[in-house]
Each structure stands twice: as C-alpha cells, then as structure tokens.
Design an enzyme around this catalytic site. Structure first.
Site, PDB file in Angstrom:
ATOM      1  N   TYR A   5       4.636   4.935   5.432  1.00  0.00           N
ATOM      2  CA  TYR A   5       3.775   3.750   5.337  1.00  0.00           C
ATOM      3  C   TYR A   5       4.166   2.996   4.074  1.00  0.00           C
ATOM      4  O   TYR A   5       4.235   3.583   2.988  1.00  0.00           O
ATOM      5  CB  TYR A   5       2.302   4.186   5.238  1.00  0.00           C
ATOM      6  N   GLU A  13       2.158  -5.269   5.818  1.00  0.00           N
ATOM      7  CA  GLU A  13       1.903  -3.843   6.039  1.00  0.00           C
ATOM      8  C   GLU A  13       2.869  -3.334   7.093  1.00  0.00           C
ATOM      9  O   GLU A  13       2.839  -3.790   8.233  1.00  0.00           O
ATOM     10  CB  GLU A  13       0.453  -3.621   6.499  1.00  0.00           C
TER      11      GLU A  13
END
Ligand code: GDP
Ligand code: MN
Length: 398
Positions: A118, A206
């Site tokens: 991530y 993101e």
C-alpha cells in the site's frame, strides 16, 4: 474532484509511474477491441475487467474479474457494464457502472512471488505537509490494517522546500522489505509518485495495491486519485476529467444554483447560512434525537428566490419529513429572511408538504419572529433558541 481509476493511471503514467496497462471501454464490443489492442501492445493473453466507478472495494463487490480469453472479456464486460455495483464504500443502491477498464493481467498465477503493498501520498493536516503513507500489508482494506495492526503503517513526511528526496524513497523501499532490483524499482516508483502528486496539485493519490511482479517490477494496479478543485485553473486539461454521472444529481443542481448542498441519510432538511452553523445545526438535530437529511448552506444572501431554490432542492429528497431553517442575521437582516421564507412558501403552494421550523437570530430577530407568527394557514413554526428549534423538529416528527 475524484477521478476514475483509468484517468488516475493516465496521470501516473504521464509522470513515469509504472502502471498495470489498460484501455477503457463502454460496451462489450469495445472491451473486446481493447483486449486485442492490449495483447498487441503488451503481449498479455489474460485480462482483468474492472468496473470504473468512484468507489473503492470494487473487487469485493464483484466489480473486478479475471478473463482468460476474448469470449470471457465479452461476457464479463456485458455483465459488469450497466450493473449497480455495491461495495463496502457505496450506498445500498450501489453505483451504476458506465465503463470498464480492460487491463493486462499482472499477477502470475501459480507463482507465489508476487507481493502487494500500500502506498499513498496525501496531506498531513496536523503538520501541513504532504506525506507518503505506506504499508507492507497492501491489497486489503487499509482501514482494517490501521485498526488491527497500526504498527504496519508507516509515514514519511515531505519537506515542501525540497520535495521528496532519494534517501526517503530508499527508506520506504527498505521498510517495505525489498532488496535488489525490486528495491531500486520501488525507490524509483515512490519518487515518481510523489512528484506526480505535487505537479498535478492532487489532494490524494492512493495506490492499493502496488504490485511487485514475479520478475521484480513495481507497478500500480489500482489508482484512487483526487485532485484539488481549487487548483484546477492551473490544469485546464484536467477539467474534462470530471464525470458528473458519479456525483449526486441534486448536489450538481445545487452547485449550479450557487448553493452548497450535501445529501445525507436522515429525514430533517437543514437550511442554514455558513458551514460552521451547518455543523452546529446537524449536531443539535442529532442531540435532540433526529437525523439530518442534508446540509444546505444558502450563503450570505437568503432572499426569497434563493430560499425557494433551497426549498425545492431539499424537497427533492423524499426522505425529508421536516425542514429546519436556522439562519443567523449578521449581514442579512432576519426579517428579510423571514419574508423570503414566507414568499417562497406562498410561491411554491402545495409543493411544500412538510412542516418548516424557522429559527432566526441576529439583526431584527424579534420582527422576524412576529412576521412568521402572523402567518395563517402556513405550516411554519418559529423558534428563538437553537435547542428549542431542534426540539420542535422532533415534536413535529413524533
Ligand atoms: P478495488 O477492489 O476497488 O480496490 O480494486 P483493485 O484495482 O485494487 O482490484 C481489486 C483486486 O483485484 C486486487 O487487490 C487484486 O487482488 C485483484 N486484481 C487486480 N488486478 C489483477 C490482475 O491483473 N490479476 C489478478 N489475478 N488479480 C488482479
Ligand atoms: Mn484497490
């Protein structure tokens, strides 16, 4: 302003961030053509069909599917285009899928050498600086990681004077447990990502997951990009990326009328002036046991015309069972607002079918209350105190 995955990836690609390649399609036929083109360009023979909606968690909702040949691309696209995709991030009705992204398959099945990370770039509001937030626990719900294993989420702050520095990117790659070629690739990826974020005046990038392929390439499989609307004047080419189909239709209409409207789930319509008063009003409604249906800020000029437009917008929501008008007369006089409410009410006739509670405070508040109280035949109730107004709302709902 939120973007679709395919649009976000185009921006990333233009700044040299490696991405899972893909082509957007609006029909199953276009999807097949896209898959063929993708094979010509990348050599891939498997594809991922990905619903393009402004919501995350698409995989969990059945909006991301693997296709192992062109027939499957067609069948899966046919199924996903036009469906209402429900994910943990959408409402129960879900979001209509207008387009799919046909992407190359980048996971090598049968090999366990792929890894998911991530990586995001966003503003740290506490320090006023941008930061890279990252975790080795990619691919899954990051909120869940933050809750259960917060020690697996790292941040690296970016000094606005220098931008991200190479040693920081290396630190990130190291903390993600990478070495060798993958380490170098990740450092490059993070540098390019942070630069893209800054140059495009983004509010959030993101990437979940960032993938390490079995041959040590690092690439963005997903892209959730939000741009800073206030900086769009610097990026004329970004304006066309807005997809109003993804926005709440009443919110779009309100914006066109110069009103700030946010739809919520409750049954009390709120008309206020100023965002701070809107927050306070919603809190008080909640405290009195109610639930706001919206947040509508009419701004400084609450004349009859604006009040009428505001009523019409609030009443588009069939859930609304009462409207609370809570306006502070600072620049605008309360009796003017009261007159506006009465005129709007009379103008709209039968289309107002719910009680209205009006609480006006400030200049000429007394005259305003008298004006409201003198109305016969209108379902308008006056209140002086904030608390009292919220309680009267509950009374009419009971
Ligand atoms: P999200 O669910 O909206 O976050 O959409 P993502 O783009 O993150 O995709 C969801 C999941 O689909 C990923 O976490 C992967 O597990 C899977 N996925 C995405 N791309 C591929 C791919 O190229 N091949 C395979 N096998 N799975 C993929
Ligand atoms: Mn994702």
């Amino acid at each position: 302003m939120n973007l679709h995955e395919y649009q976000g990836k185009e921006i990333l690609n233009s700044f040299g961030v490696r991405i899972q390649r893909g082509i957007v399609a609006s029909t199953p036929e276009e999807a097949v053509a896209a898959a063929k083109q993708l094979t010509d360009e990348t050599g891939t023979s498997w594809y991922v069909v990905k619903a393009q909606v402004h919501a995350g968690g698409r995989g969990k909702g059945g909006g991301v599917k693997l296709a192992k040949n062109l027939d499957e691309v067609k069948a899966i696209s046919d199924e996903i285009i036009g469906m209402r995709l429900v994910t943990p991030q959408t409402s129960a009705e879900g979001k209509l899928v207008n387009q799919v992204l046909i992407a190359e398959d980048v996971y090598y099945p049968g090999e366990s050498k792929t890894e998911e990370f991530y990586v995001s770039v966003l503003l740290n509001r506490a320090t006023g600086k941008n930061m890279v937030m990252y975790s080795p626990e990619g691919g899954m719900d990051i909120e869940e990681v933050a809750e259960k294993t917060p020690e697996l989420i790292f941040t690296e702050e970016i000094d606005p004077a220098t931008g991200i520095l190479p040693f920081q990117a290396r630190k990130i790659a190291f903390n993600l447990g990478l070495s060798g070629v993958a380490f170098k690739e990740m450092s490059k990826f993070v540098m390019a990502l942070a630069t893209a974020y800054e140059k495009s005046d983004a509010a959030m990038f993101e990437i979940n997951p960032v993938l390490k392929t079995s041959d040590d390439k690092i690439l963005a499989v997903d892209a959730k990009v939000s741009l800073d609307e206030n900086a769009l004047f610097r990026h004329k080419d970004f304006a066309e990326l807005r997809d109003v189909r993804e926005e709440h239709p009443t919110e779009v209409e309100a914006k066109e009328a110069g009103l700030n409207y946010v739809a919520l789930d409750g049954n009390v319509g709120c008309m206020v002036n100023g965002a701070g008063l809107a927050m306070g009003t919603m809190d008080l409604i909640k405290q009195a046991g109610g639930d706001p249906a919206n947040f509508l800020d009419v701004g400084g000029t609450a004349d009859a015309k604006r009040v009428e437009t505001a009523f019409r917008i609030i009443l588009k929501d069939p859930k609304v069972k009462a409207i609370l008008v809570n306006i502070f007369g600072g620049i605008v006089r309360c009796d003017r607002v009261a007159q506006g409410v009465v005129d709007a009410y009379k103008n709209m006739g039968d289309s107002i079918n719910v009680p209205i509670i009006v609480r006006l405070q400030g200049t000429n508040a007394v005259e305003a209350k008298e004006l409201i109280d003198a109305q016969d035949g209108l379902d308008v109730i006056s209140a002086t105190e904030f608390q009292e107004a919220a309680e009267k709302v509950q009374e009419v709902l009971a």
